[in-house]
Design a protein around this motif. Structure first.
Motif, mmCIF file in Angstrom:
data_model
loop_
_atom_site.group_PDB
_atom_site.id
_atom_site.type_symbol
_atom_site.label_atom_id
_atom_site.label_comp_id
_atom_site.label_asym_id
_atom_site.label_seq_id
_atom_site.Cartn_x
_atom_site.Cartn_y
_atom_site.Cartn_z
ATOM 1 N N GLU A 1 63.352 67.408 70.862
ATOM 2 C CA GLU A 1 63.139 67.949 69.514
ATOM 3 C C GLU A 1 62.501 69.332 69.593
ATOM 4 O O GLU A 1 62.833 70.228 68.804
ATOM 5 C CB GLU A 1 62.241 67.005 68.698
ATOM 6 N N LEU A 2 61.587 69.507 70.547
ATOM 7 C CA LEU A 2 60.946 70.828 70.690
ATOM 8 C C LEU A 2 61.992 71.866 71.101
ATOM 9 O O LEU A 2 61.983 73.001 70.606
ATOM 10 C CB LEU A 2 59.804 70.752 71.711
ATOM 11 N N ALA A 3 62.914 71.441 71.974
ATOM 12 C CA ALA A 3 63.975 72.365 72.393
ATOM 13 C C ALA A 3 64.877 72.719 71.213
ATOM 14 O O ALA A 3 65.450 73.814 71.153
ATOM 15 C CB ALA A 3 64.785 71.739 73.524
ATOM 16 N N ALA A 4 64.999 71.779 70.255
ATOM 17 C CA ALA A 4 65.862 72.030 69.080
ATOM 18 C C ALA A 4 65.209 72.988 68.086
ATOM 19 O O ALA A 4 65.864 73.495 67.180
ATOM 20 C CB ALA A 4 66.183 70.705 68.394
ATOM 21 N N MET A 5 63.893 73.206 68.237
ATOM 22 C CA MET A 5 63.203 74.147 67.327
ATOM 23 C C MET A 5 63.562 75.586 67.696
ATOM 24 O O MET A 5 63.904 75.877 68.842
ATOM 25 C CB MET A 5 61.679 73.936 67.400
ATOM 26 N N LEU B 1 64.696 70.997 62.215
ATOM 27 C CA LEU B 1 64.066 71.679 63.353
ATOM 28 C C LEU B 1 64.773 73.003 63.653
ATOM 29 O O LEU B 1 64.123 73.996 64.011
ATOM 30 C CB LEU B 1 64.101 70.777 64.597
ATOM 31 N N SER B 2 66.074 73.023 63.470
ATOM 32 C CA SER B 2 66.840 74.213 63.874
ATOM 33 C C SER B 2 66.722 75.374 62.880
ATOM 34 O O SER B 2 67.041 76.505 63.226
ATOM 35 C CB SER B 2 68.312 73.838 64.083
ATOM 36 N N VAL B 3 66.266 75.087 61.642
ATOM 37 C CA VAL B 3 66.210 76.178 60.644
ATOM 38 C C VAL B 3 64.779 76.638 60.334
ATOM 39 O O VAL B 3 64.604 77.612 59.608
ATOM 40 C CB VAL B 3 66.897 75.765 59.309
ATOM 41 N N SER B 4 63.776 75.949 60.859
ATOM 42 C CA SER B 4 62.400 76.217 60.416
ATOM 43 C C SER B 4 61.650 77.199 61.308
ATOM 44 O O SER B 4 61.753 77.142 62.534
ATOM 45 C CB SER B 4 61.605 74.905 60.386
#
Ligand SMILES: NC(=O)C1=CN([C@@H]2O[C@H](COP(=O)(O)OP(=O)(O)OC[C@H]3O[C@@H](n4cnc5c(N)ncnc54)[C@H](O)[C@@H]3O)[C@@H](O)[C@H]2O)C=CC1
Ligand SMILES: O=C(O)CCC(=O)C(=O)O
Length: 414
Positions: free
Chosen positions: A225-229, A201-204
């Motif tokens: 998870e959305l916050a981790a994007m 999630l953090s690199v995409s």
């Protein structure tokens, strides 16, 4: 339990949700003419009314087959899901009633992958919002928030049939592919695995979901998870509606953290085209919302129609469960001059002995036999030659405690 082995014209087949003509053609080629096809799904009460007389049922993703439906399905031999996902069927209830369920695990894979590729470009160029504006008489000629996909990172969650197809296509268009799967998978091309969902999630720049609906994937993408994007990234879900928390996604989009989303599947989908679709995503200009049509292409539906109908025929004609998603896999070559008995039972000690005693007690010669079990269920196919009183044998088989279903095929004198 099925009461009699029937001639094919007495086998009632009900196909729901506009299953493709190829299925009808294939069934007709196999000698099955009693086929009714409806363009829509049936809800539980409609199913309960009709299921009692149905031997073979074909559905897609909208028809929910509950334990209650299987309870009422006294004649049901098998179910065909004319799609990939089988989460709409209570597969354990089907097993308990001795009903194998088939699907088409590959036939719409490419269609979903192509839609995802198209959506990646549409999202990264903000096409949906711009197009809506032009339809309304507006003109938003701007490069703001518009990017080429070349060189951007696509994160694929679930690197199975669809995920890997998307991977190949995205790389061919110059994207960097990262993927996350709970099972160790061979990376195709230059794709690289991530060790965790968080890492992916953090690199995409775009995250696309291709996991099945399981207890582990329920609400897999929520607020955290959305916050981790990455800020300004995009989310695509053409997997199953329960995988994404829609309210959380709407909030992340309204706050501008997630720039765009393409969502094809929803936690609650209308049962018919007439029912109004409700979602917190309605009205969000950068959300492409589609009515669960990832696999809805002419090619996919034609292929699925043929594939699933063939599996239903193989089971109805020969007892083959190869490809069933909830059953031990058995395929015994057809032997000339034999009567074939099928026996589905709870996997208790001594079951095969009891089945064989039915035949030895009648001095019947077993020409071939194939048993497969899993921890709960056993399925045995037995070919017997000579003059056989099929109904009596089948009644003896049904009398064995733990029998879930027994029937016979290729009767010698019917
Ligand atoms: N929108 C549509 O019209 C369509 C939607 N689908 C959906 O797409 C899903 C995926 O289809 P396929 O690629 O054919 O399935 P598949 O079974 O080939 O691949 C699924 C992958 O997800 C992985 N996975 C399972 N749980 C996971 C988890 N918790 N975290 C990460 N990975 C996990 C599996 O190991 C597997 O590699 C289907 O289950 C179906 O629900 C399929 C066709 C059409
Ligand atoms: O086309 C359909 O009815 C369902 C497609 C789908 O979601 C699947 O194949 O799993």
């Amino acid at each position: 339990m099925t009461k009699l082995s029937l001639s094919k014209d007495k086998i009632n087949i009900l196909l729901l949700e506009g299953v493709h003509d190829n299925a009808i053609d294939e069934l007709a080629r196999g000698g099955y003419a009693s086929v009714e096809r409806l363009p829509r799904a049936l809800d539980e009460s409609e199913l309960l009314e009709r299921i009692g007389s149905v031997h073979i049922l074909g559905i897609r993703s909208r028809t929910h087959l509950t334990a209650k439906v299987f309870e009422a399905a006294s004649k049901l031999i098998t179910v065909g899901c004319f799609c990939i996902g089988t989460n709409q069927v209570d597969l354990r209830a089907a097993r308990r009633h001795g009903v194998p369920v088939f699907n088409a695990p590959y036939s719409n894979t490419r269609s979903v992958a192509e839609l995802v590729i198209g959506e990646i470009i549409m999202l990264m160029r903000g096409i949906f919002e711009k197009s809506q504006l032009v339809h309304g008489g507006g003109w938003m000629k701007s490069a703001k928030d518009s990017y080429e996909i070349r060189g951007k990172t696509l994160g694929i969650v679930g690197y199975g049939h669809i995920g890997t197809q998307v991977s190949i296509l995205a790389e061919a268009m110059g994207m960097q592919v990262r993927f996350y799967d709970t099972v160790r998978k061979l990376a195709l091309g230059n794709a690289r695995a991530c060790d965790s969902l968080e890492e992916l999630l953090s690199v995409s720049d775009v995250v696309t979901l291709h996991v099945p609906d399981t207890p582990q994937t329920r609400d897999m993408i929520g607020e955290r998870e959305l916050a981790a994007m990455k800020k300004g990234s995009h989310l695509i879900n053409a997997a199953r509606g329960q995988v994404v928390e829609i309210e959380a996604l709407a909030a992340a989009m309204n706050s501008g953290h997630i720039l765009g989303a393409a969502i094809d599947v929803f936690p609650v989908e209308p049962g018919s085209d007439k029912e109004e679709f409700q979602s917190a995503l309605r009205g969000i200009k950068t959300a492409i919302l589609t009515p669960h049509i990832g696999g809805s292409t002419m090619e996919a539906q034609a292929n699925i129609g043929t594939e699933v109908a063939q599996k239903l025929l193989e089971y109805s004609d020969n007892g083959s469960t190869v490809g069933a998603v909830n059953f031990p896999q058995v395929a015994l070559p057809v032997q000339a001059g034999c009567t074939r008995f099928l026996h589905v039972h709870e996997n208790r000690p001594g079951m095969l002995r009891k089945v064989n005693e039915v035949f030895s007690g009648r001095d019947l010669n077993i020409a071939a036999q194939y048993l497969q079990t899993d921890p709960e269920l056993g399925y045995v196919v037995v070919d017997v030659n000579g003059d056989v009183e099929e109904l009596e044998v089948v009644n003896d088989l049904r009398a064995i405690e733990g029998t879930l279903k027994a029937r016979f095929l290729f009767p010698s004198k019917h």
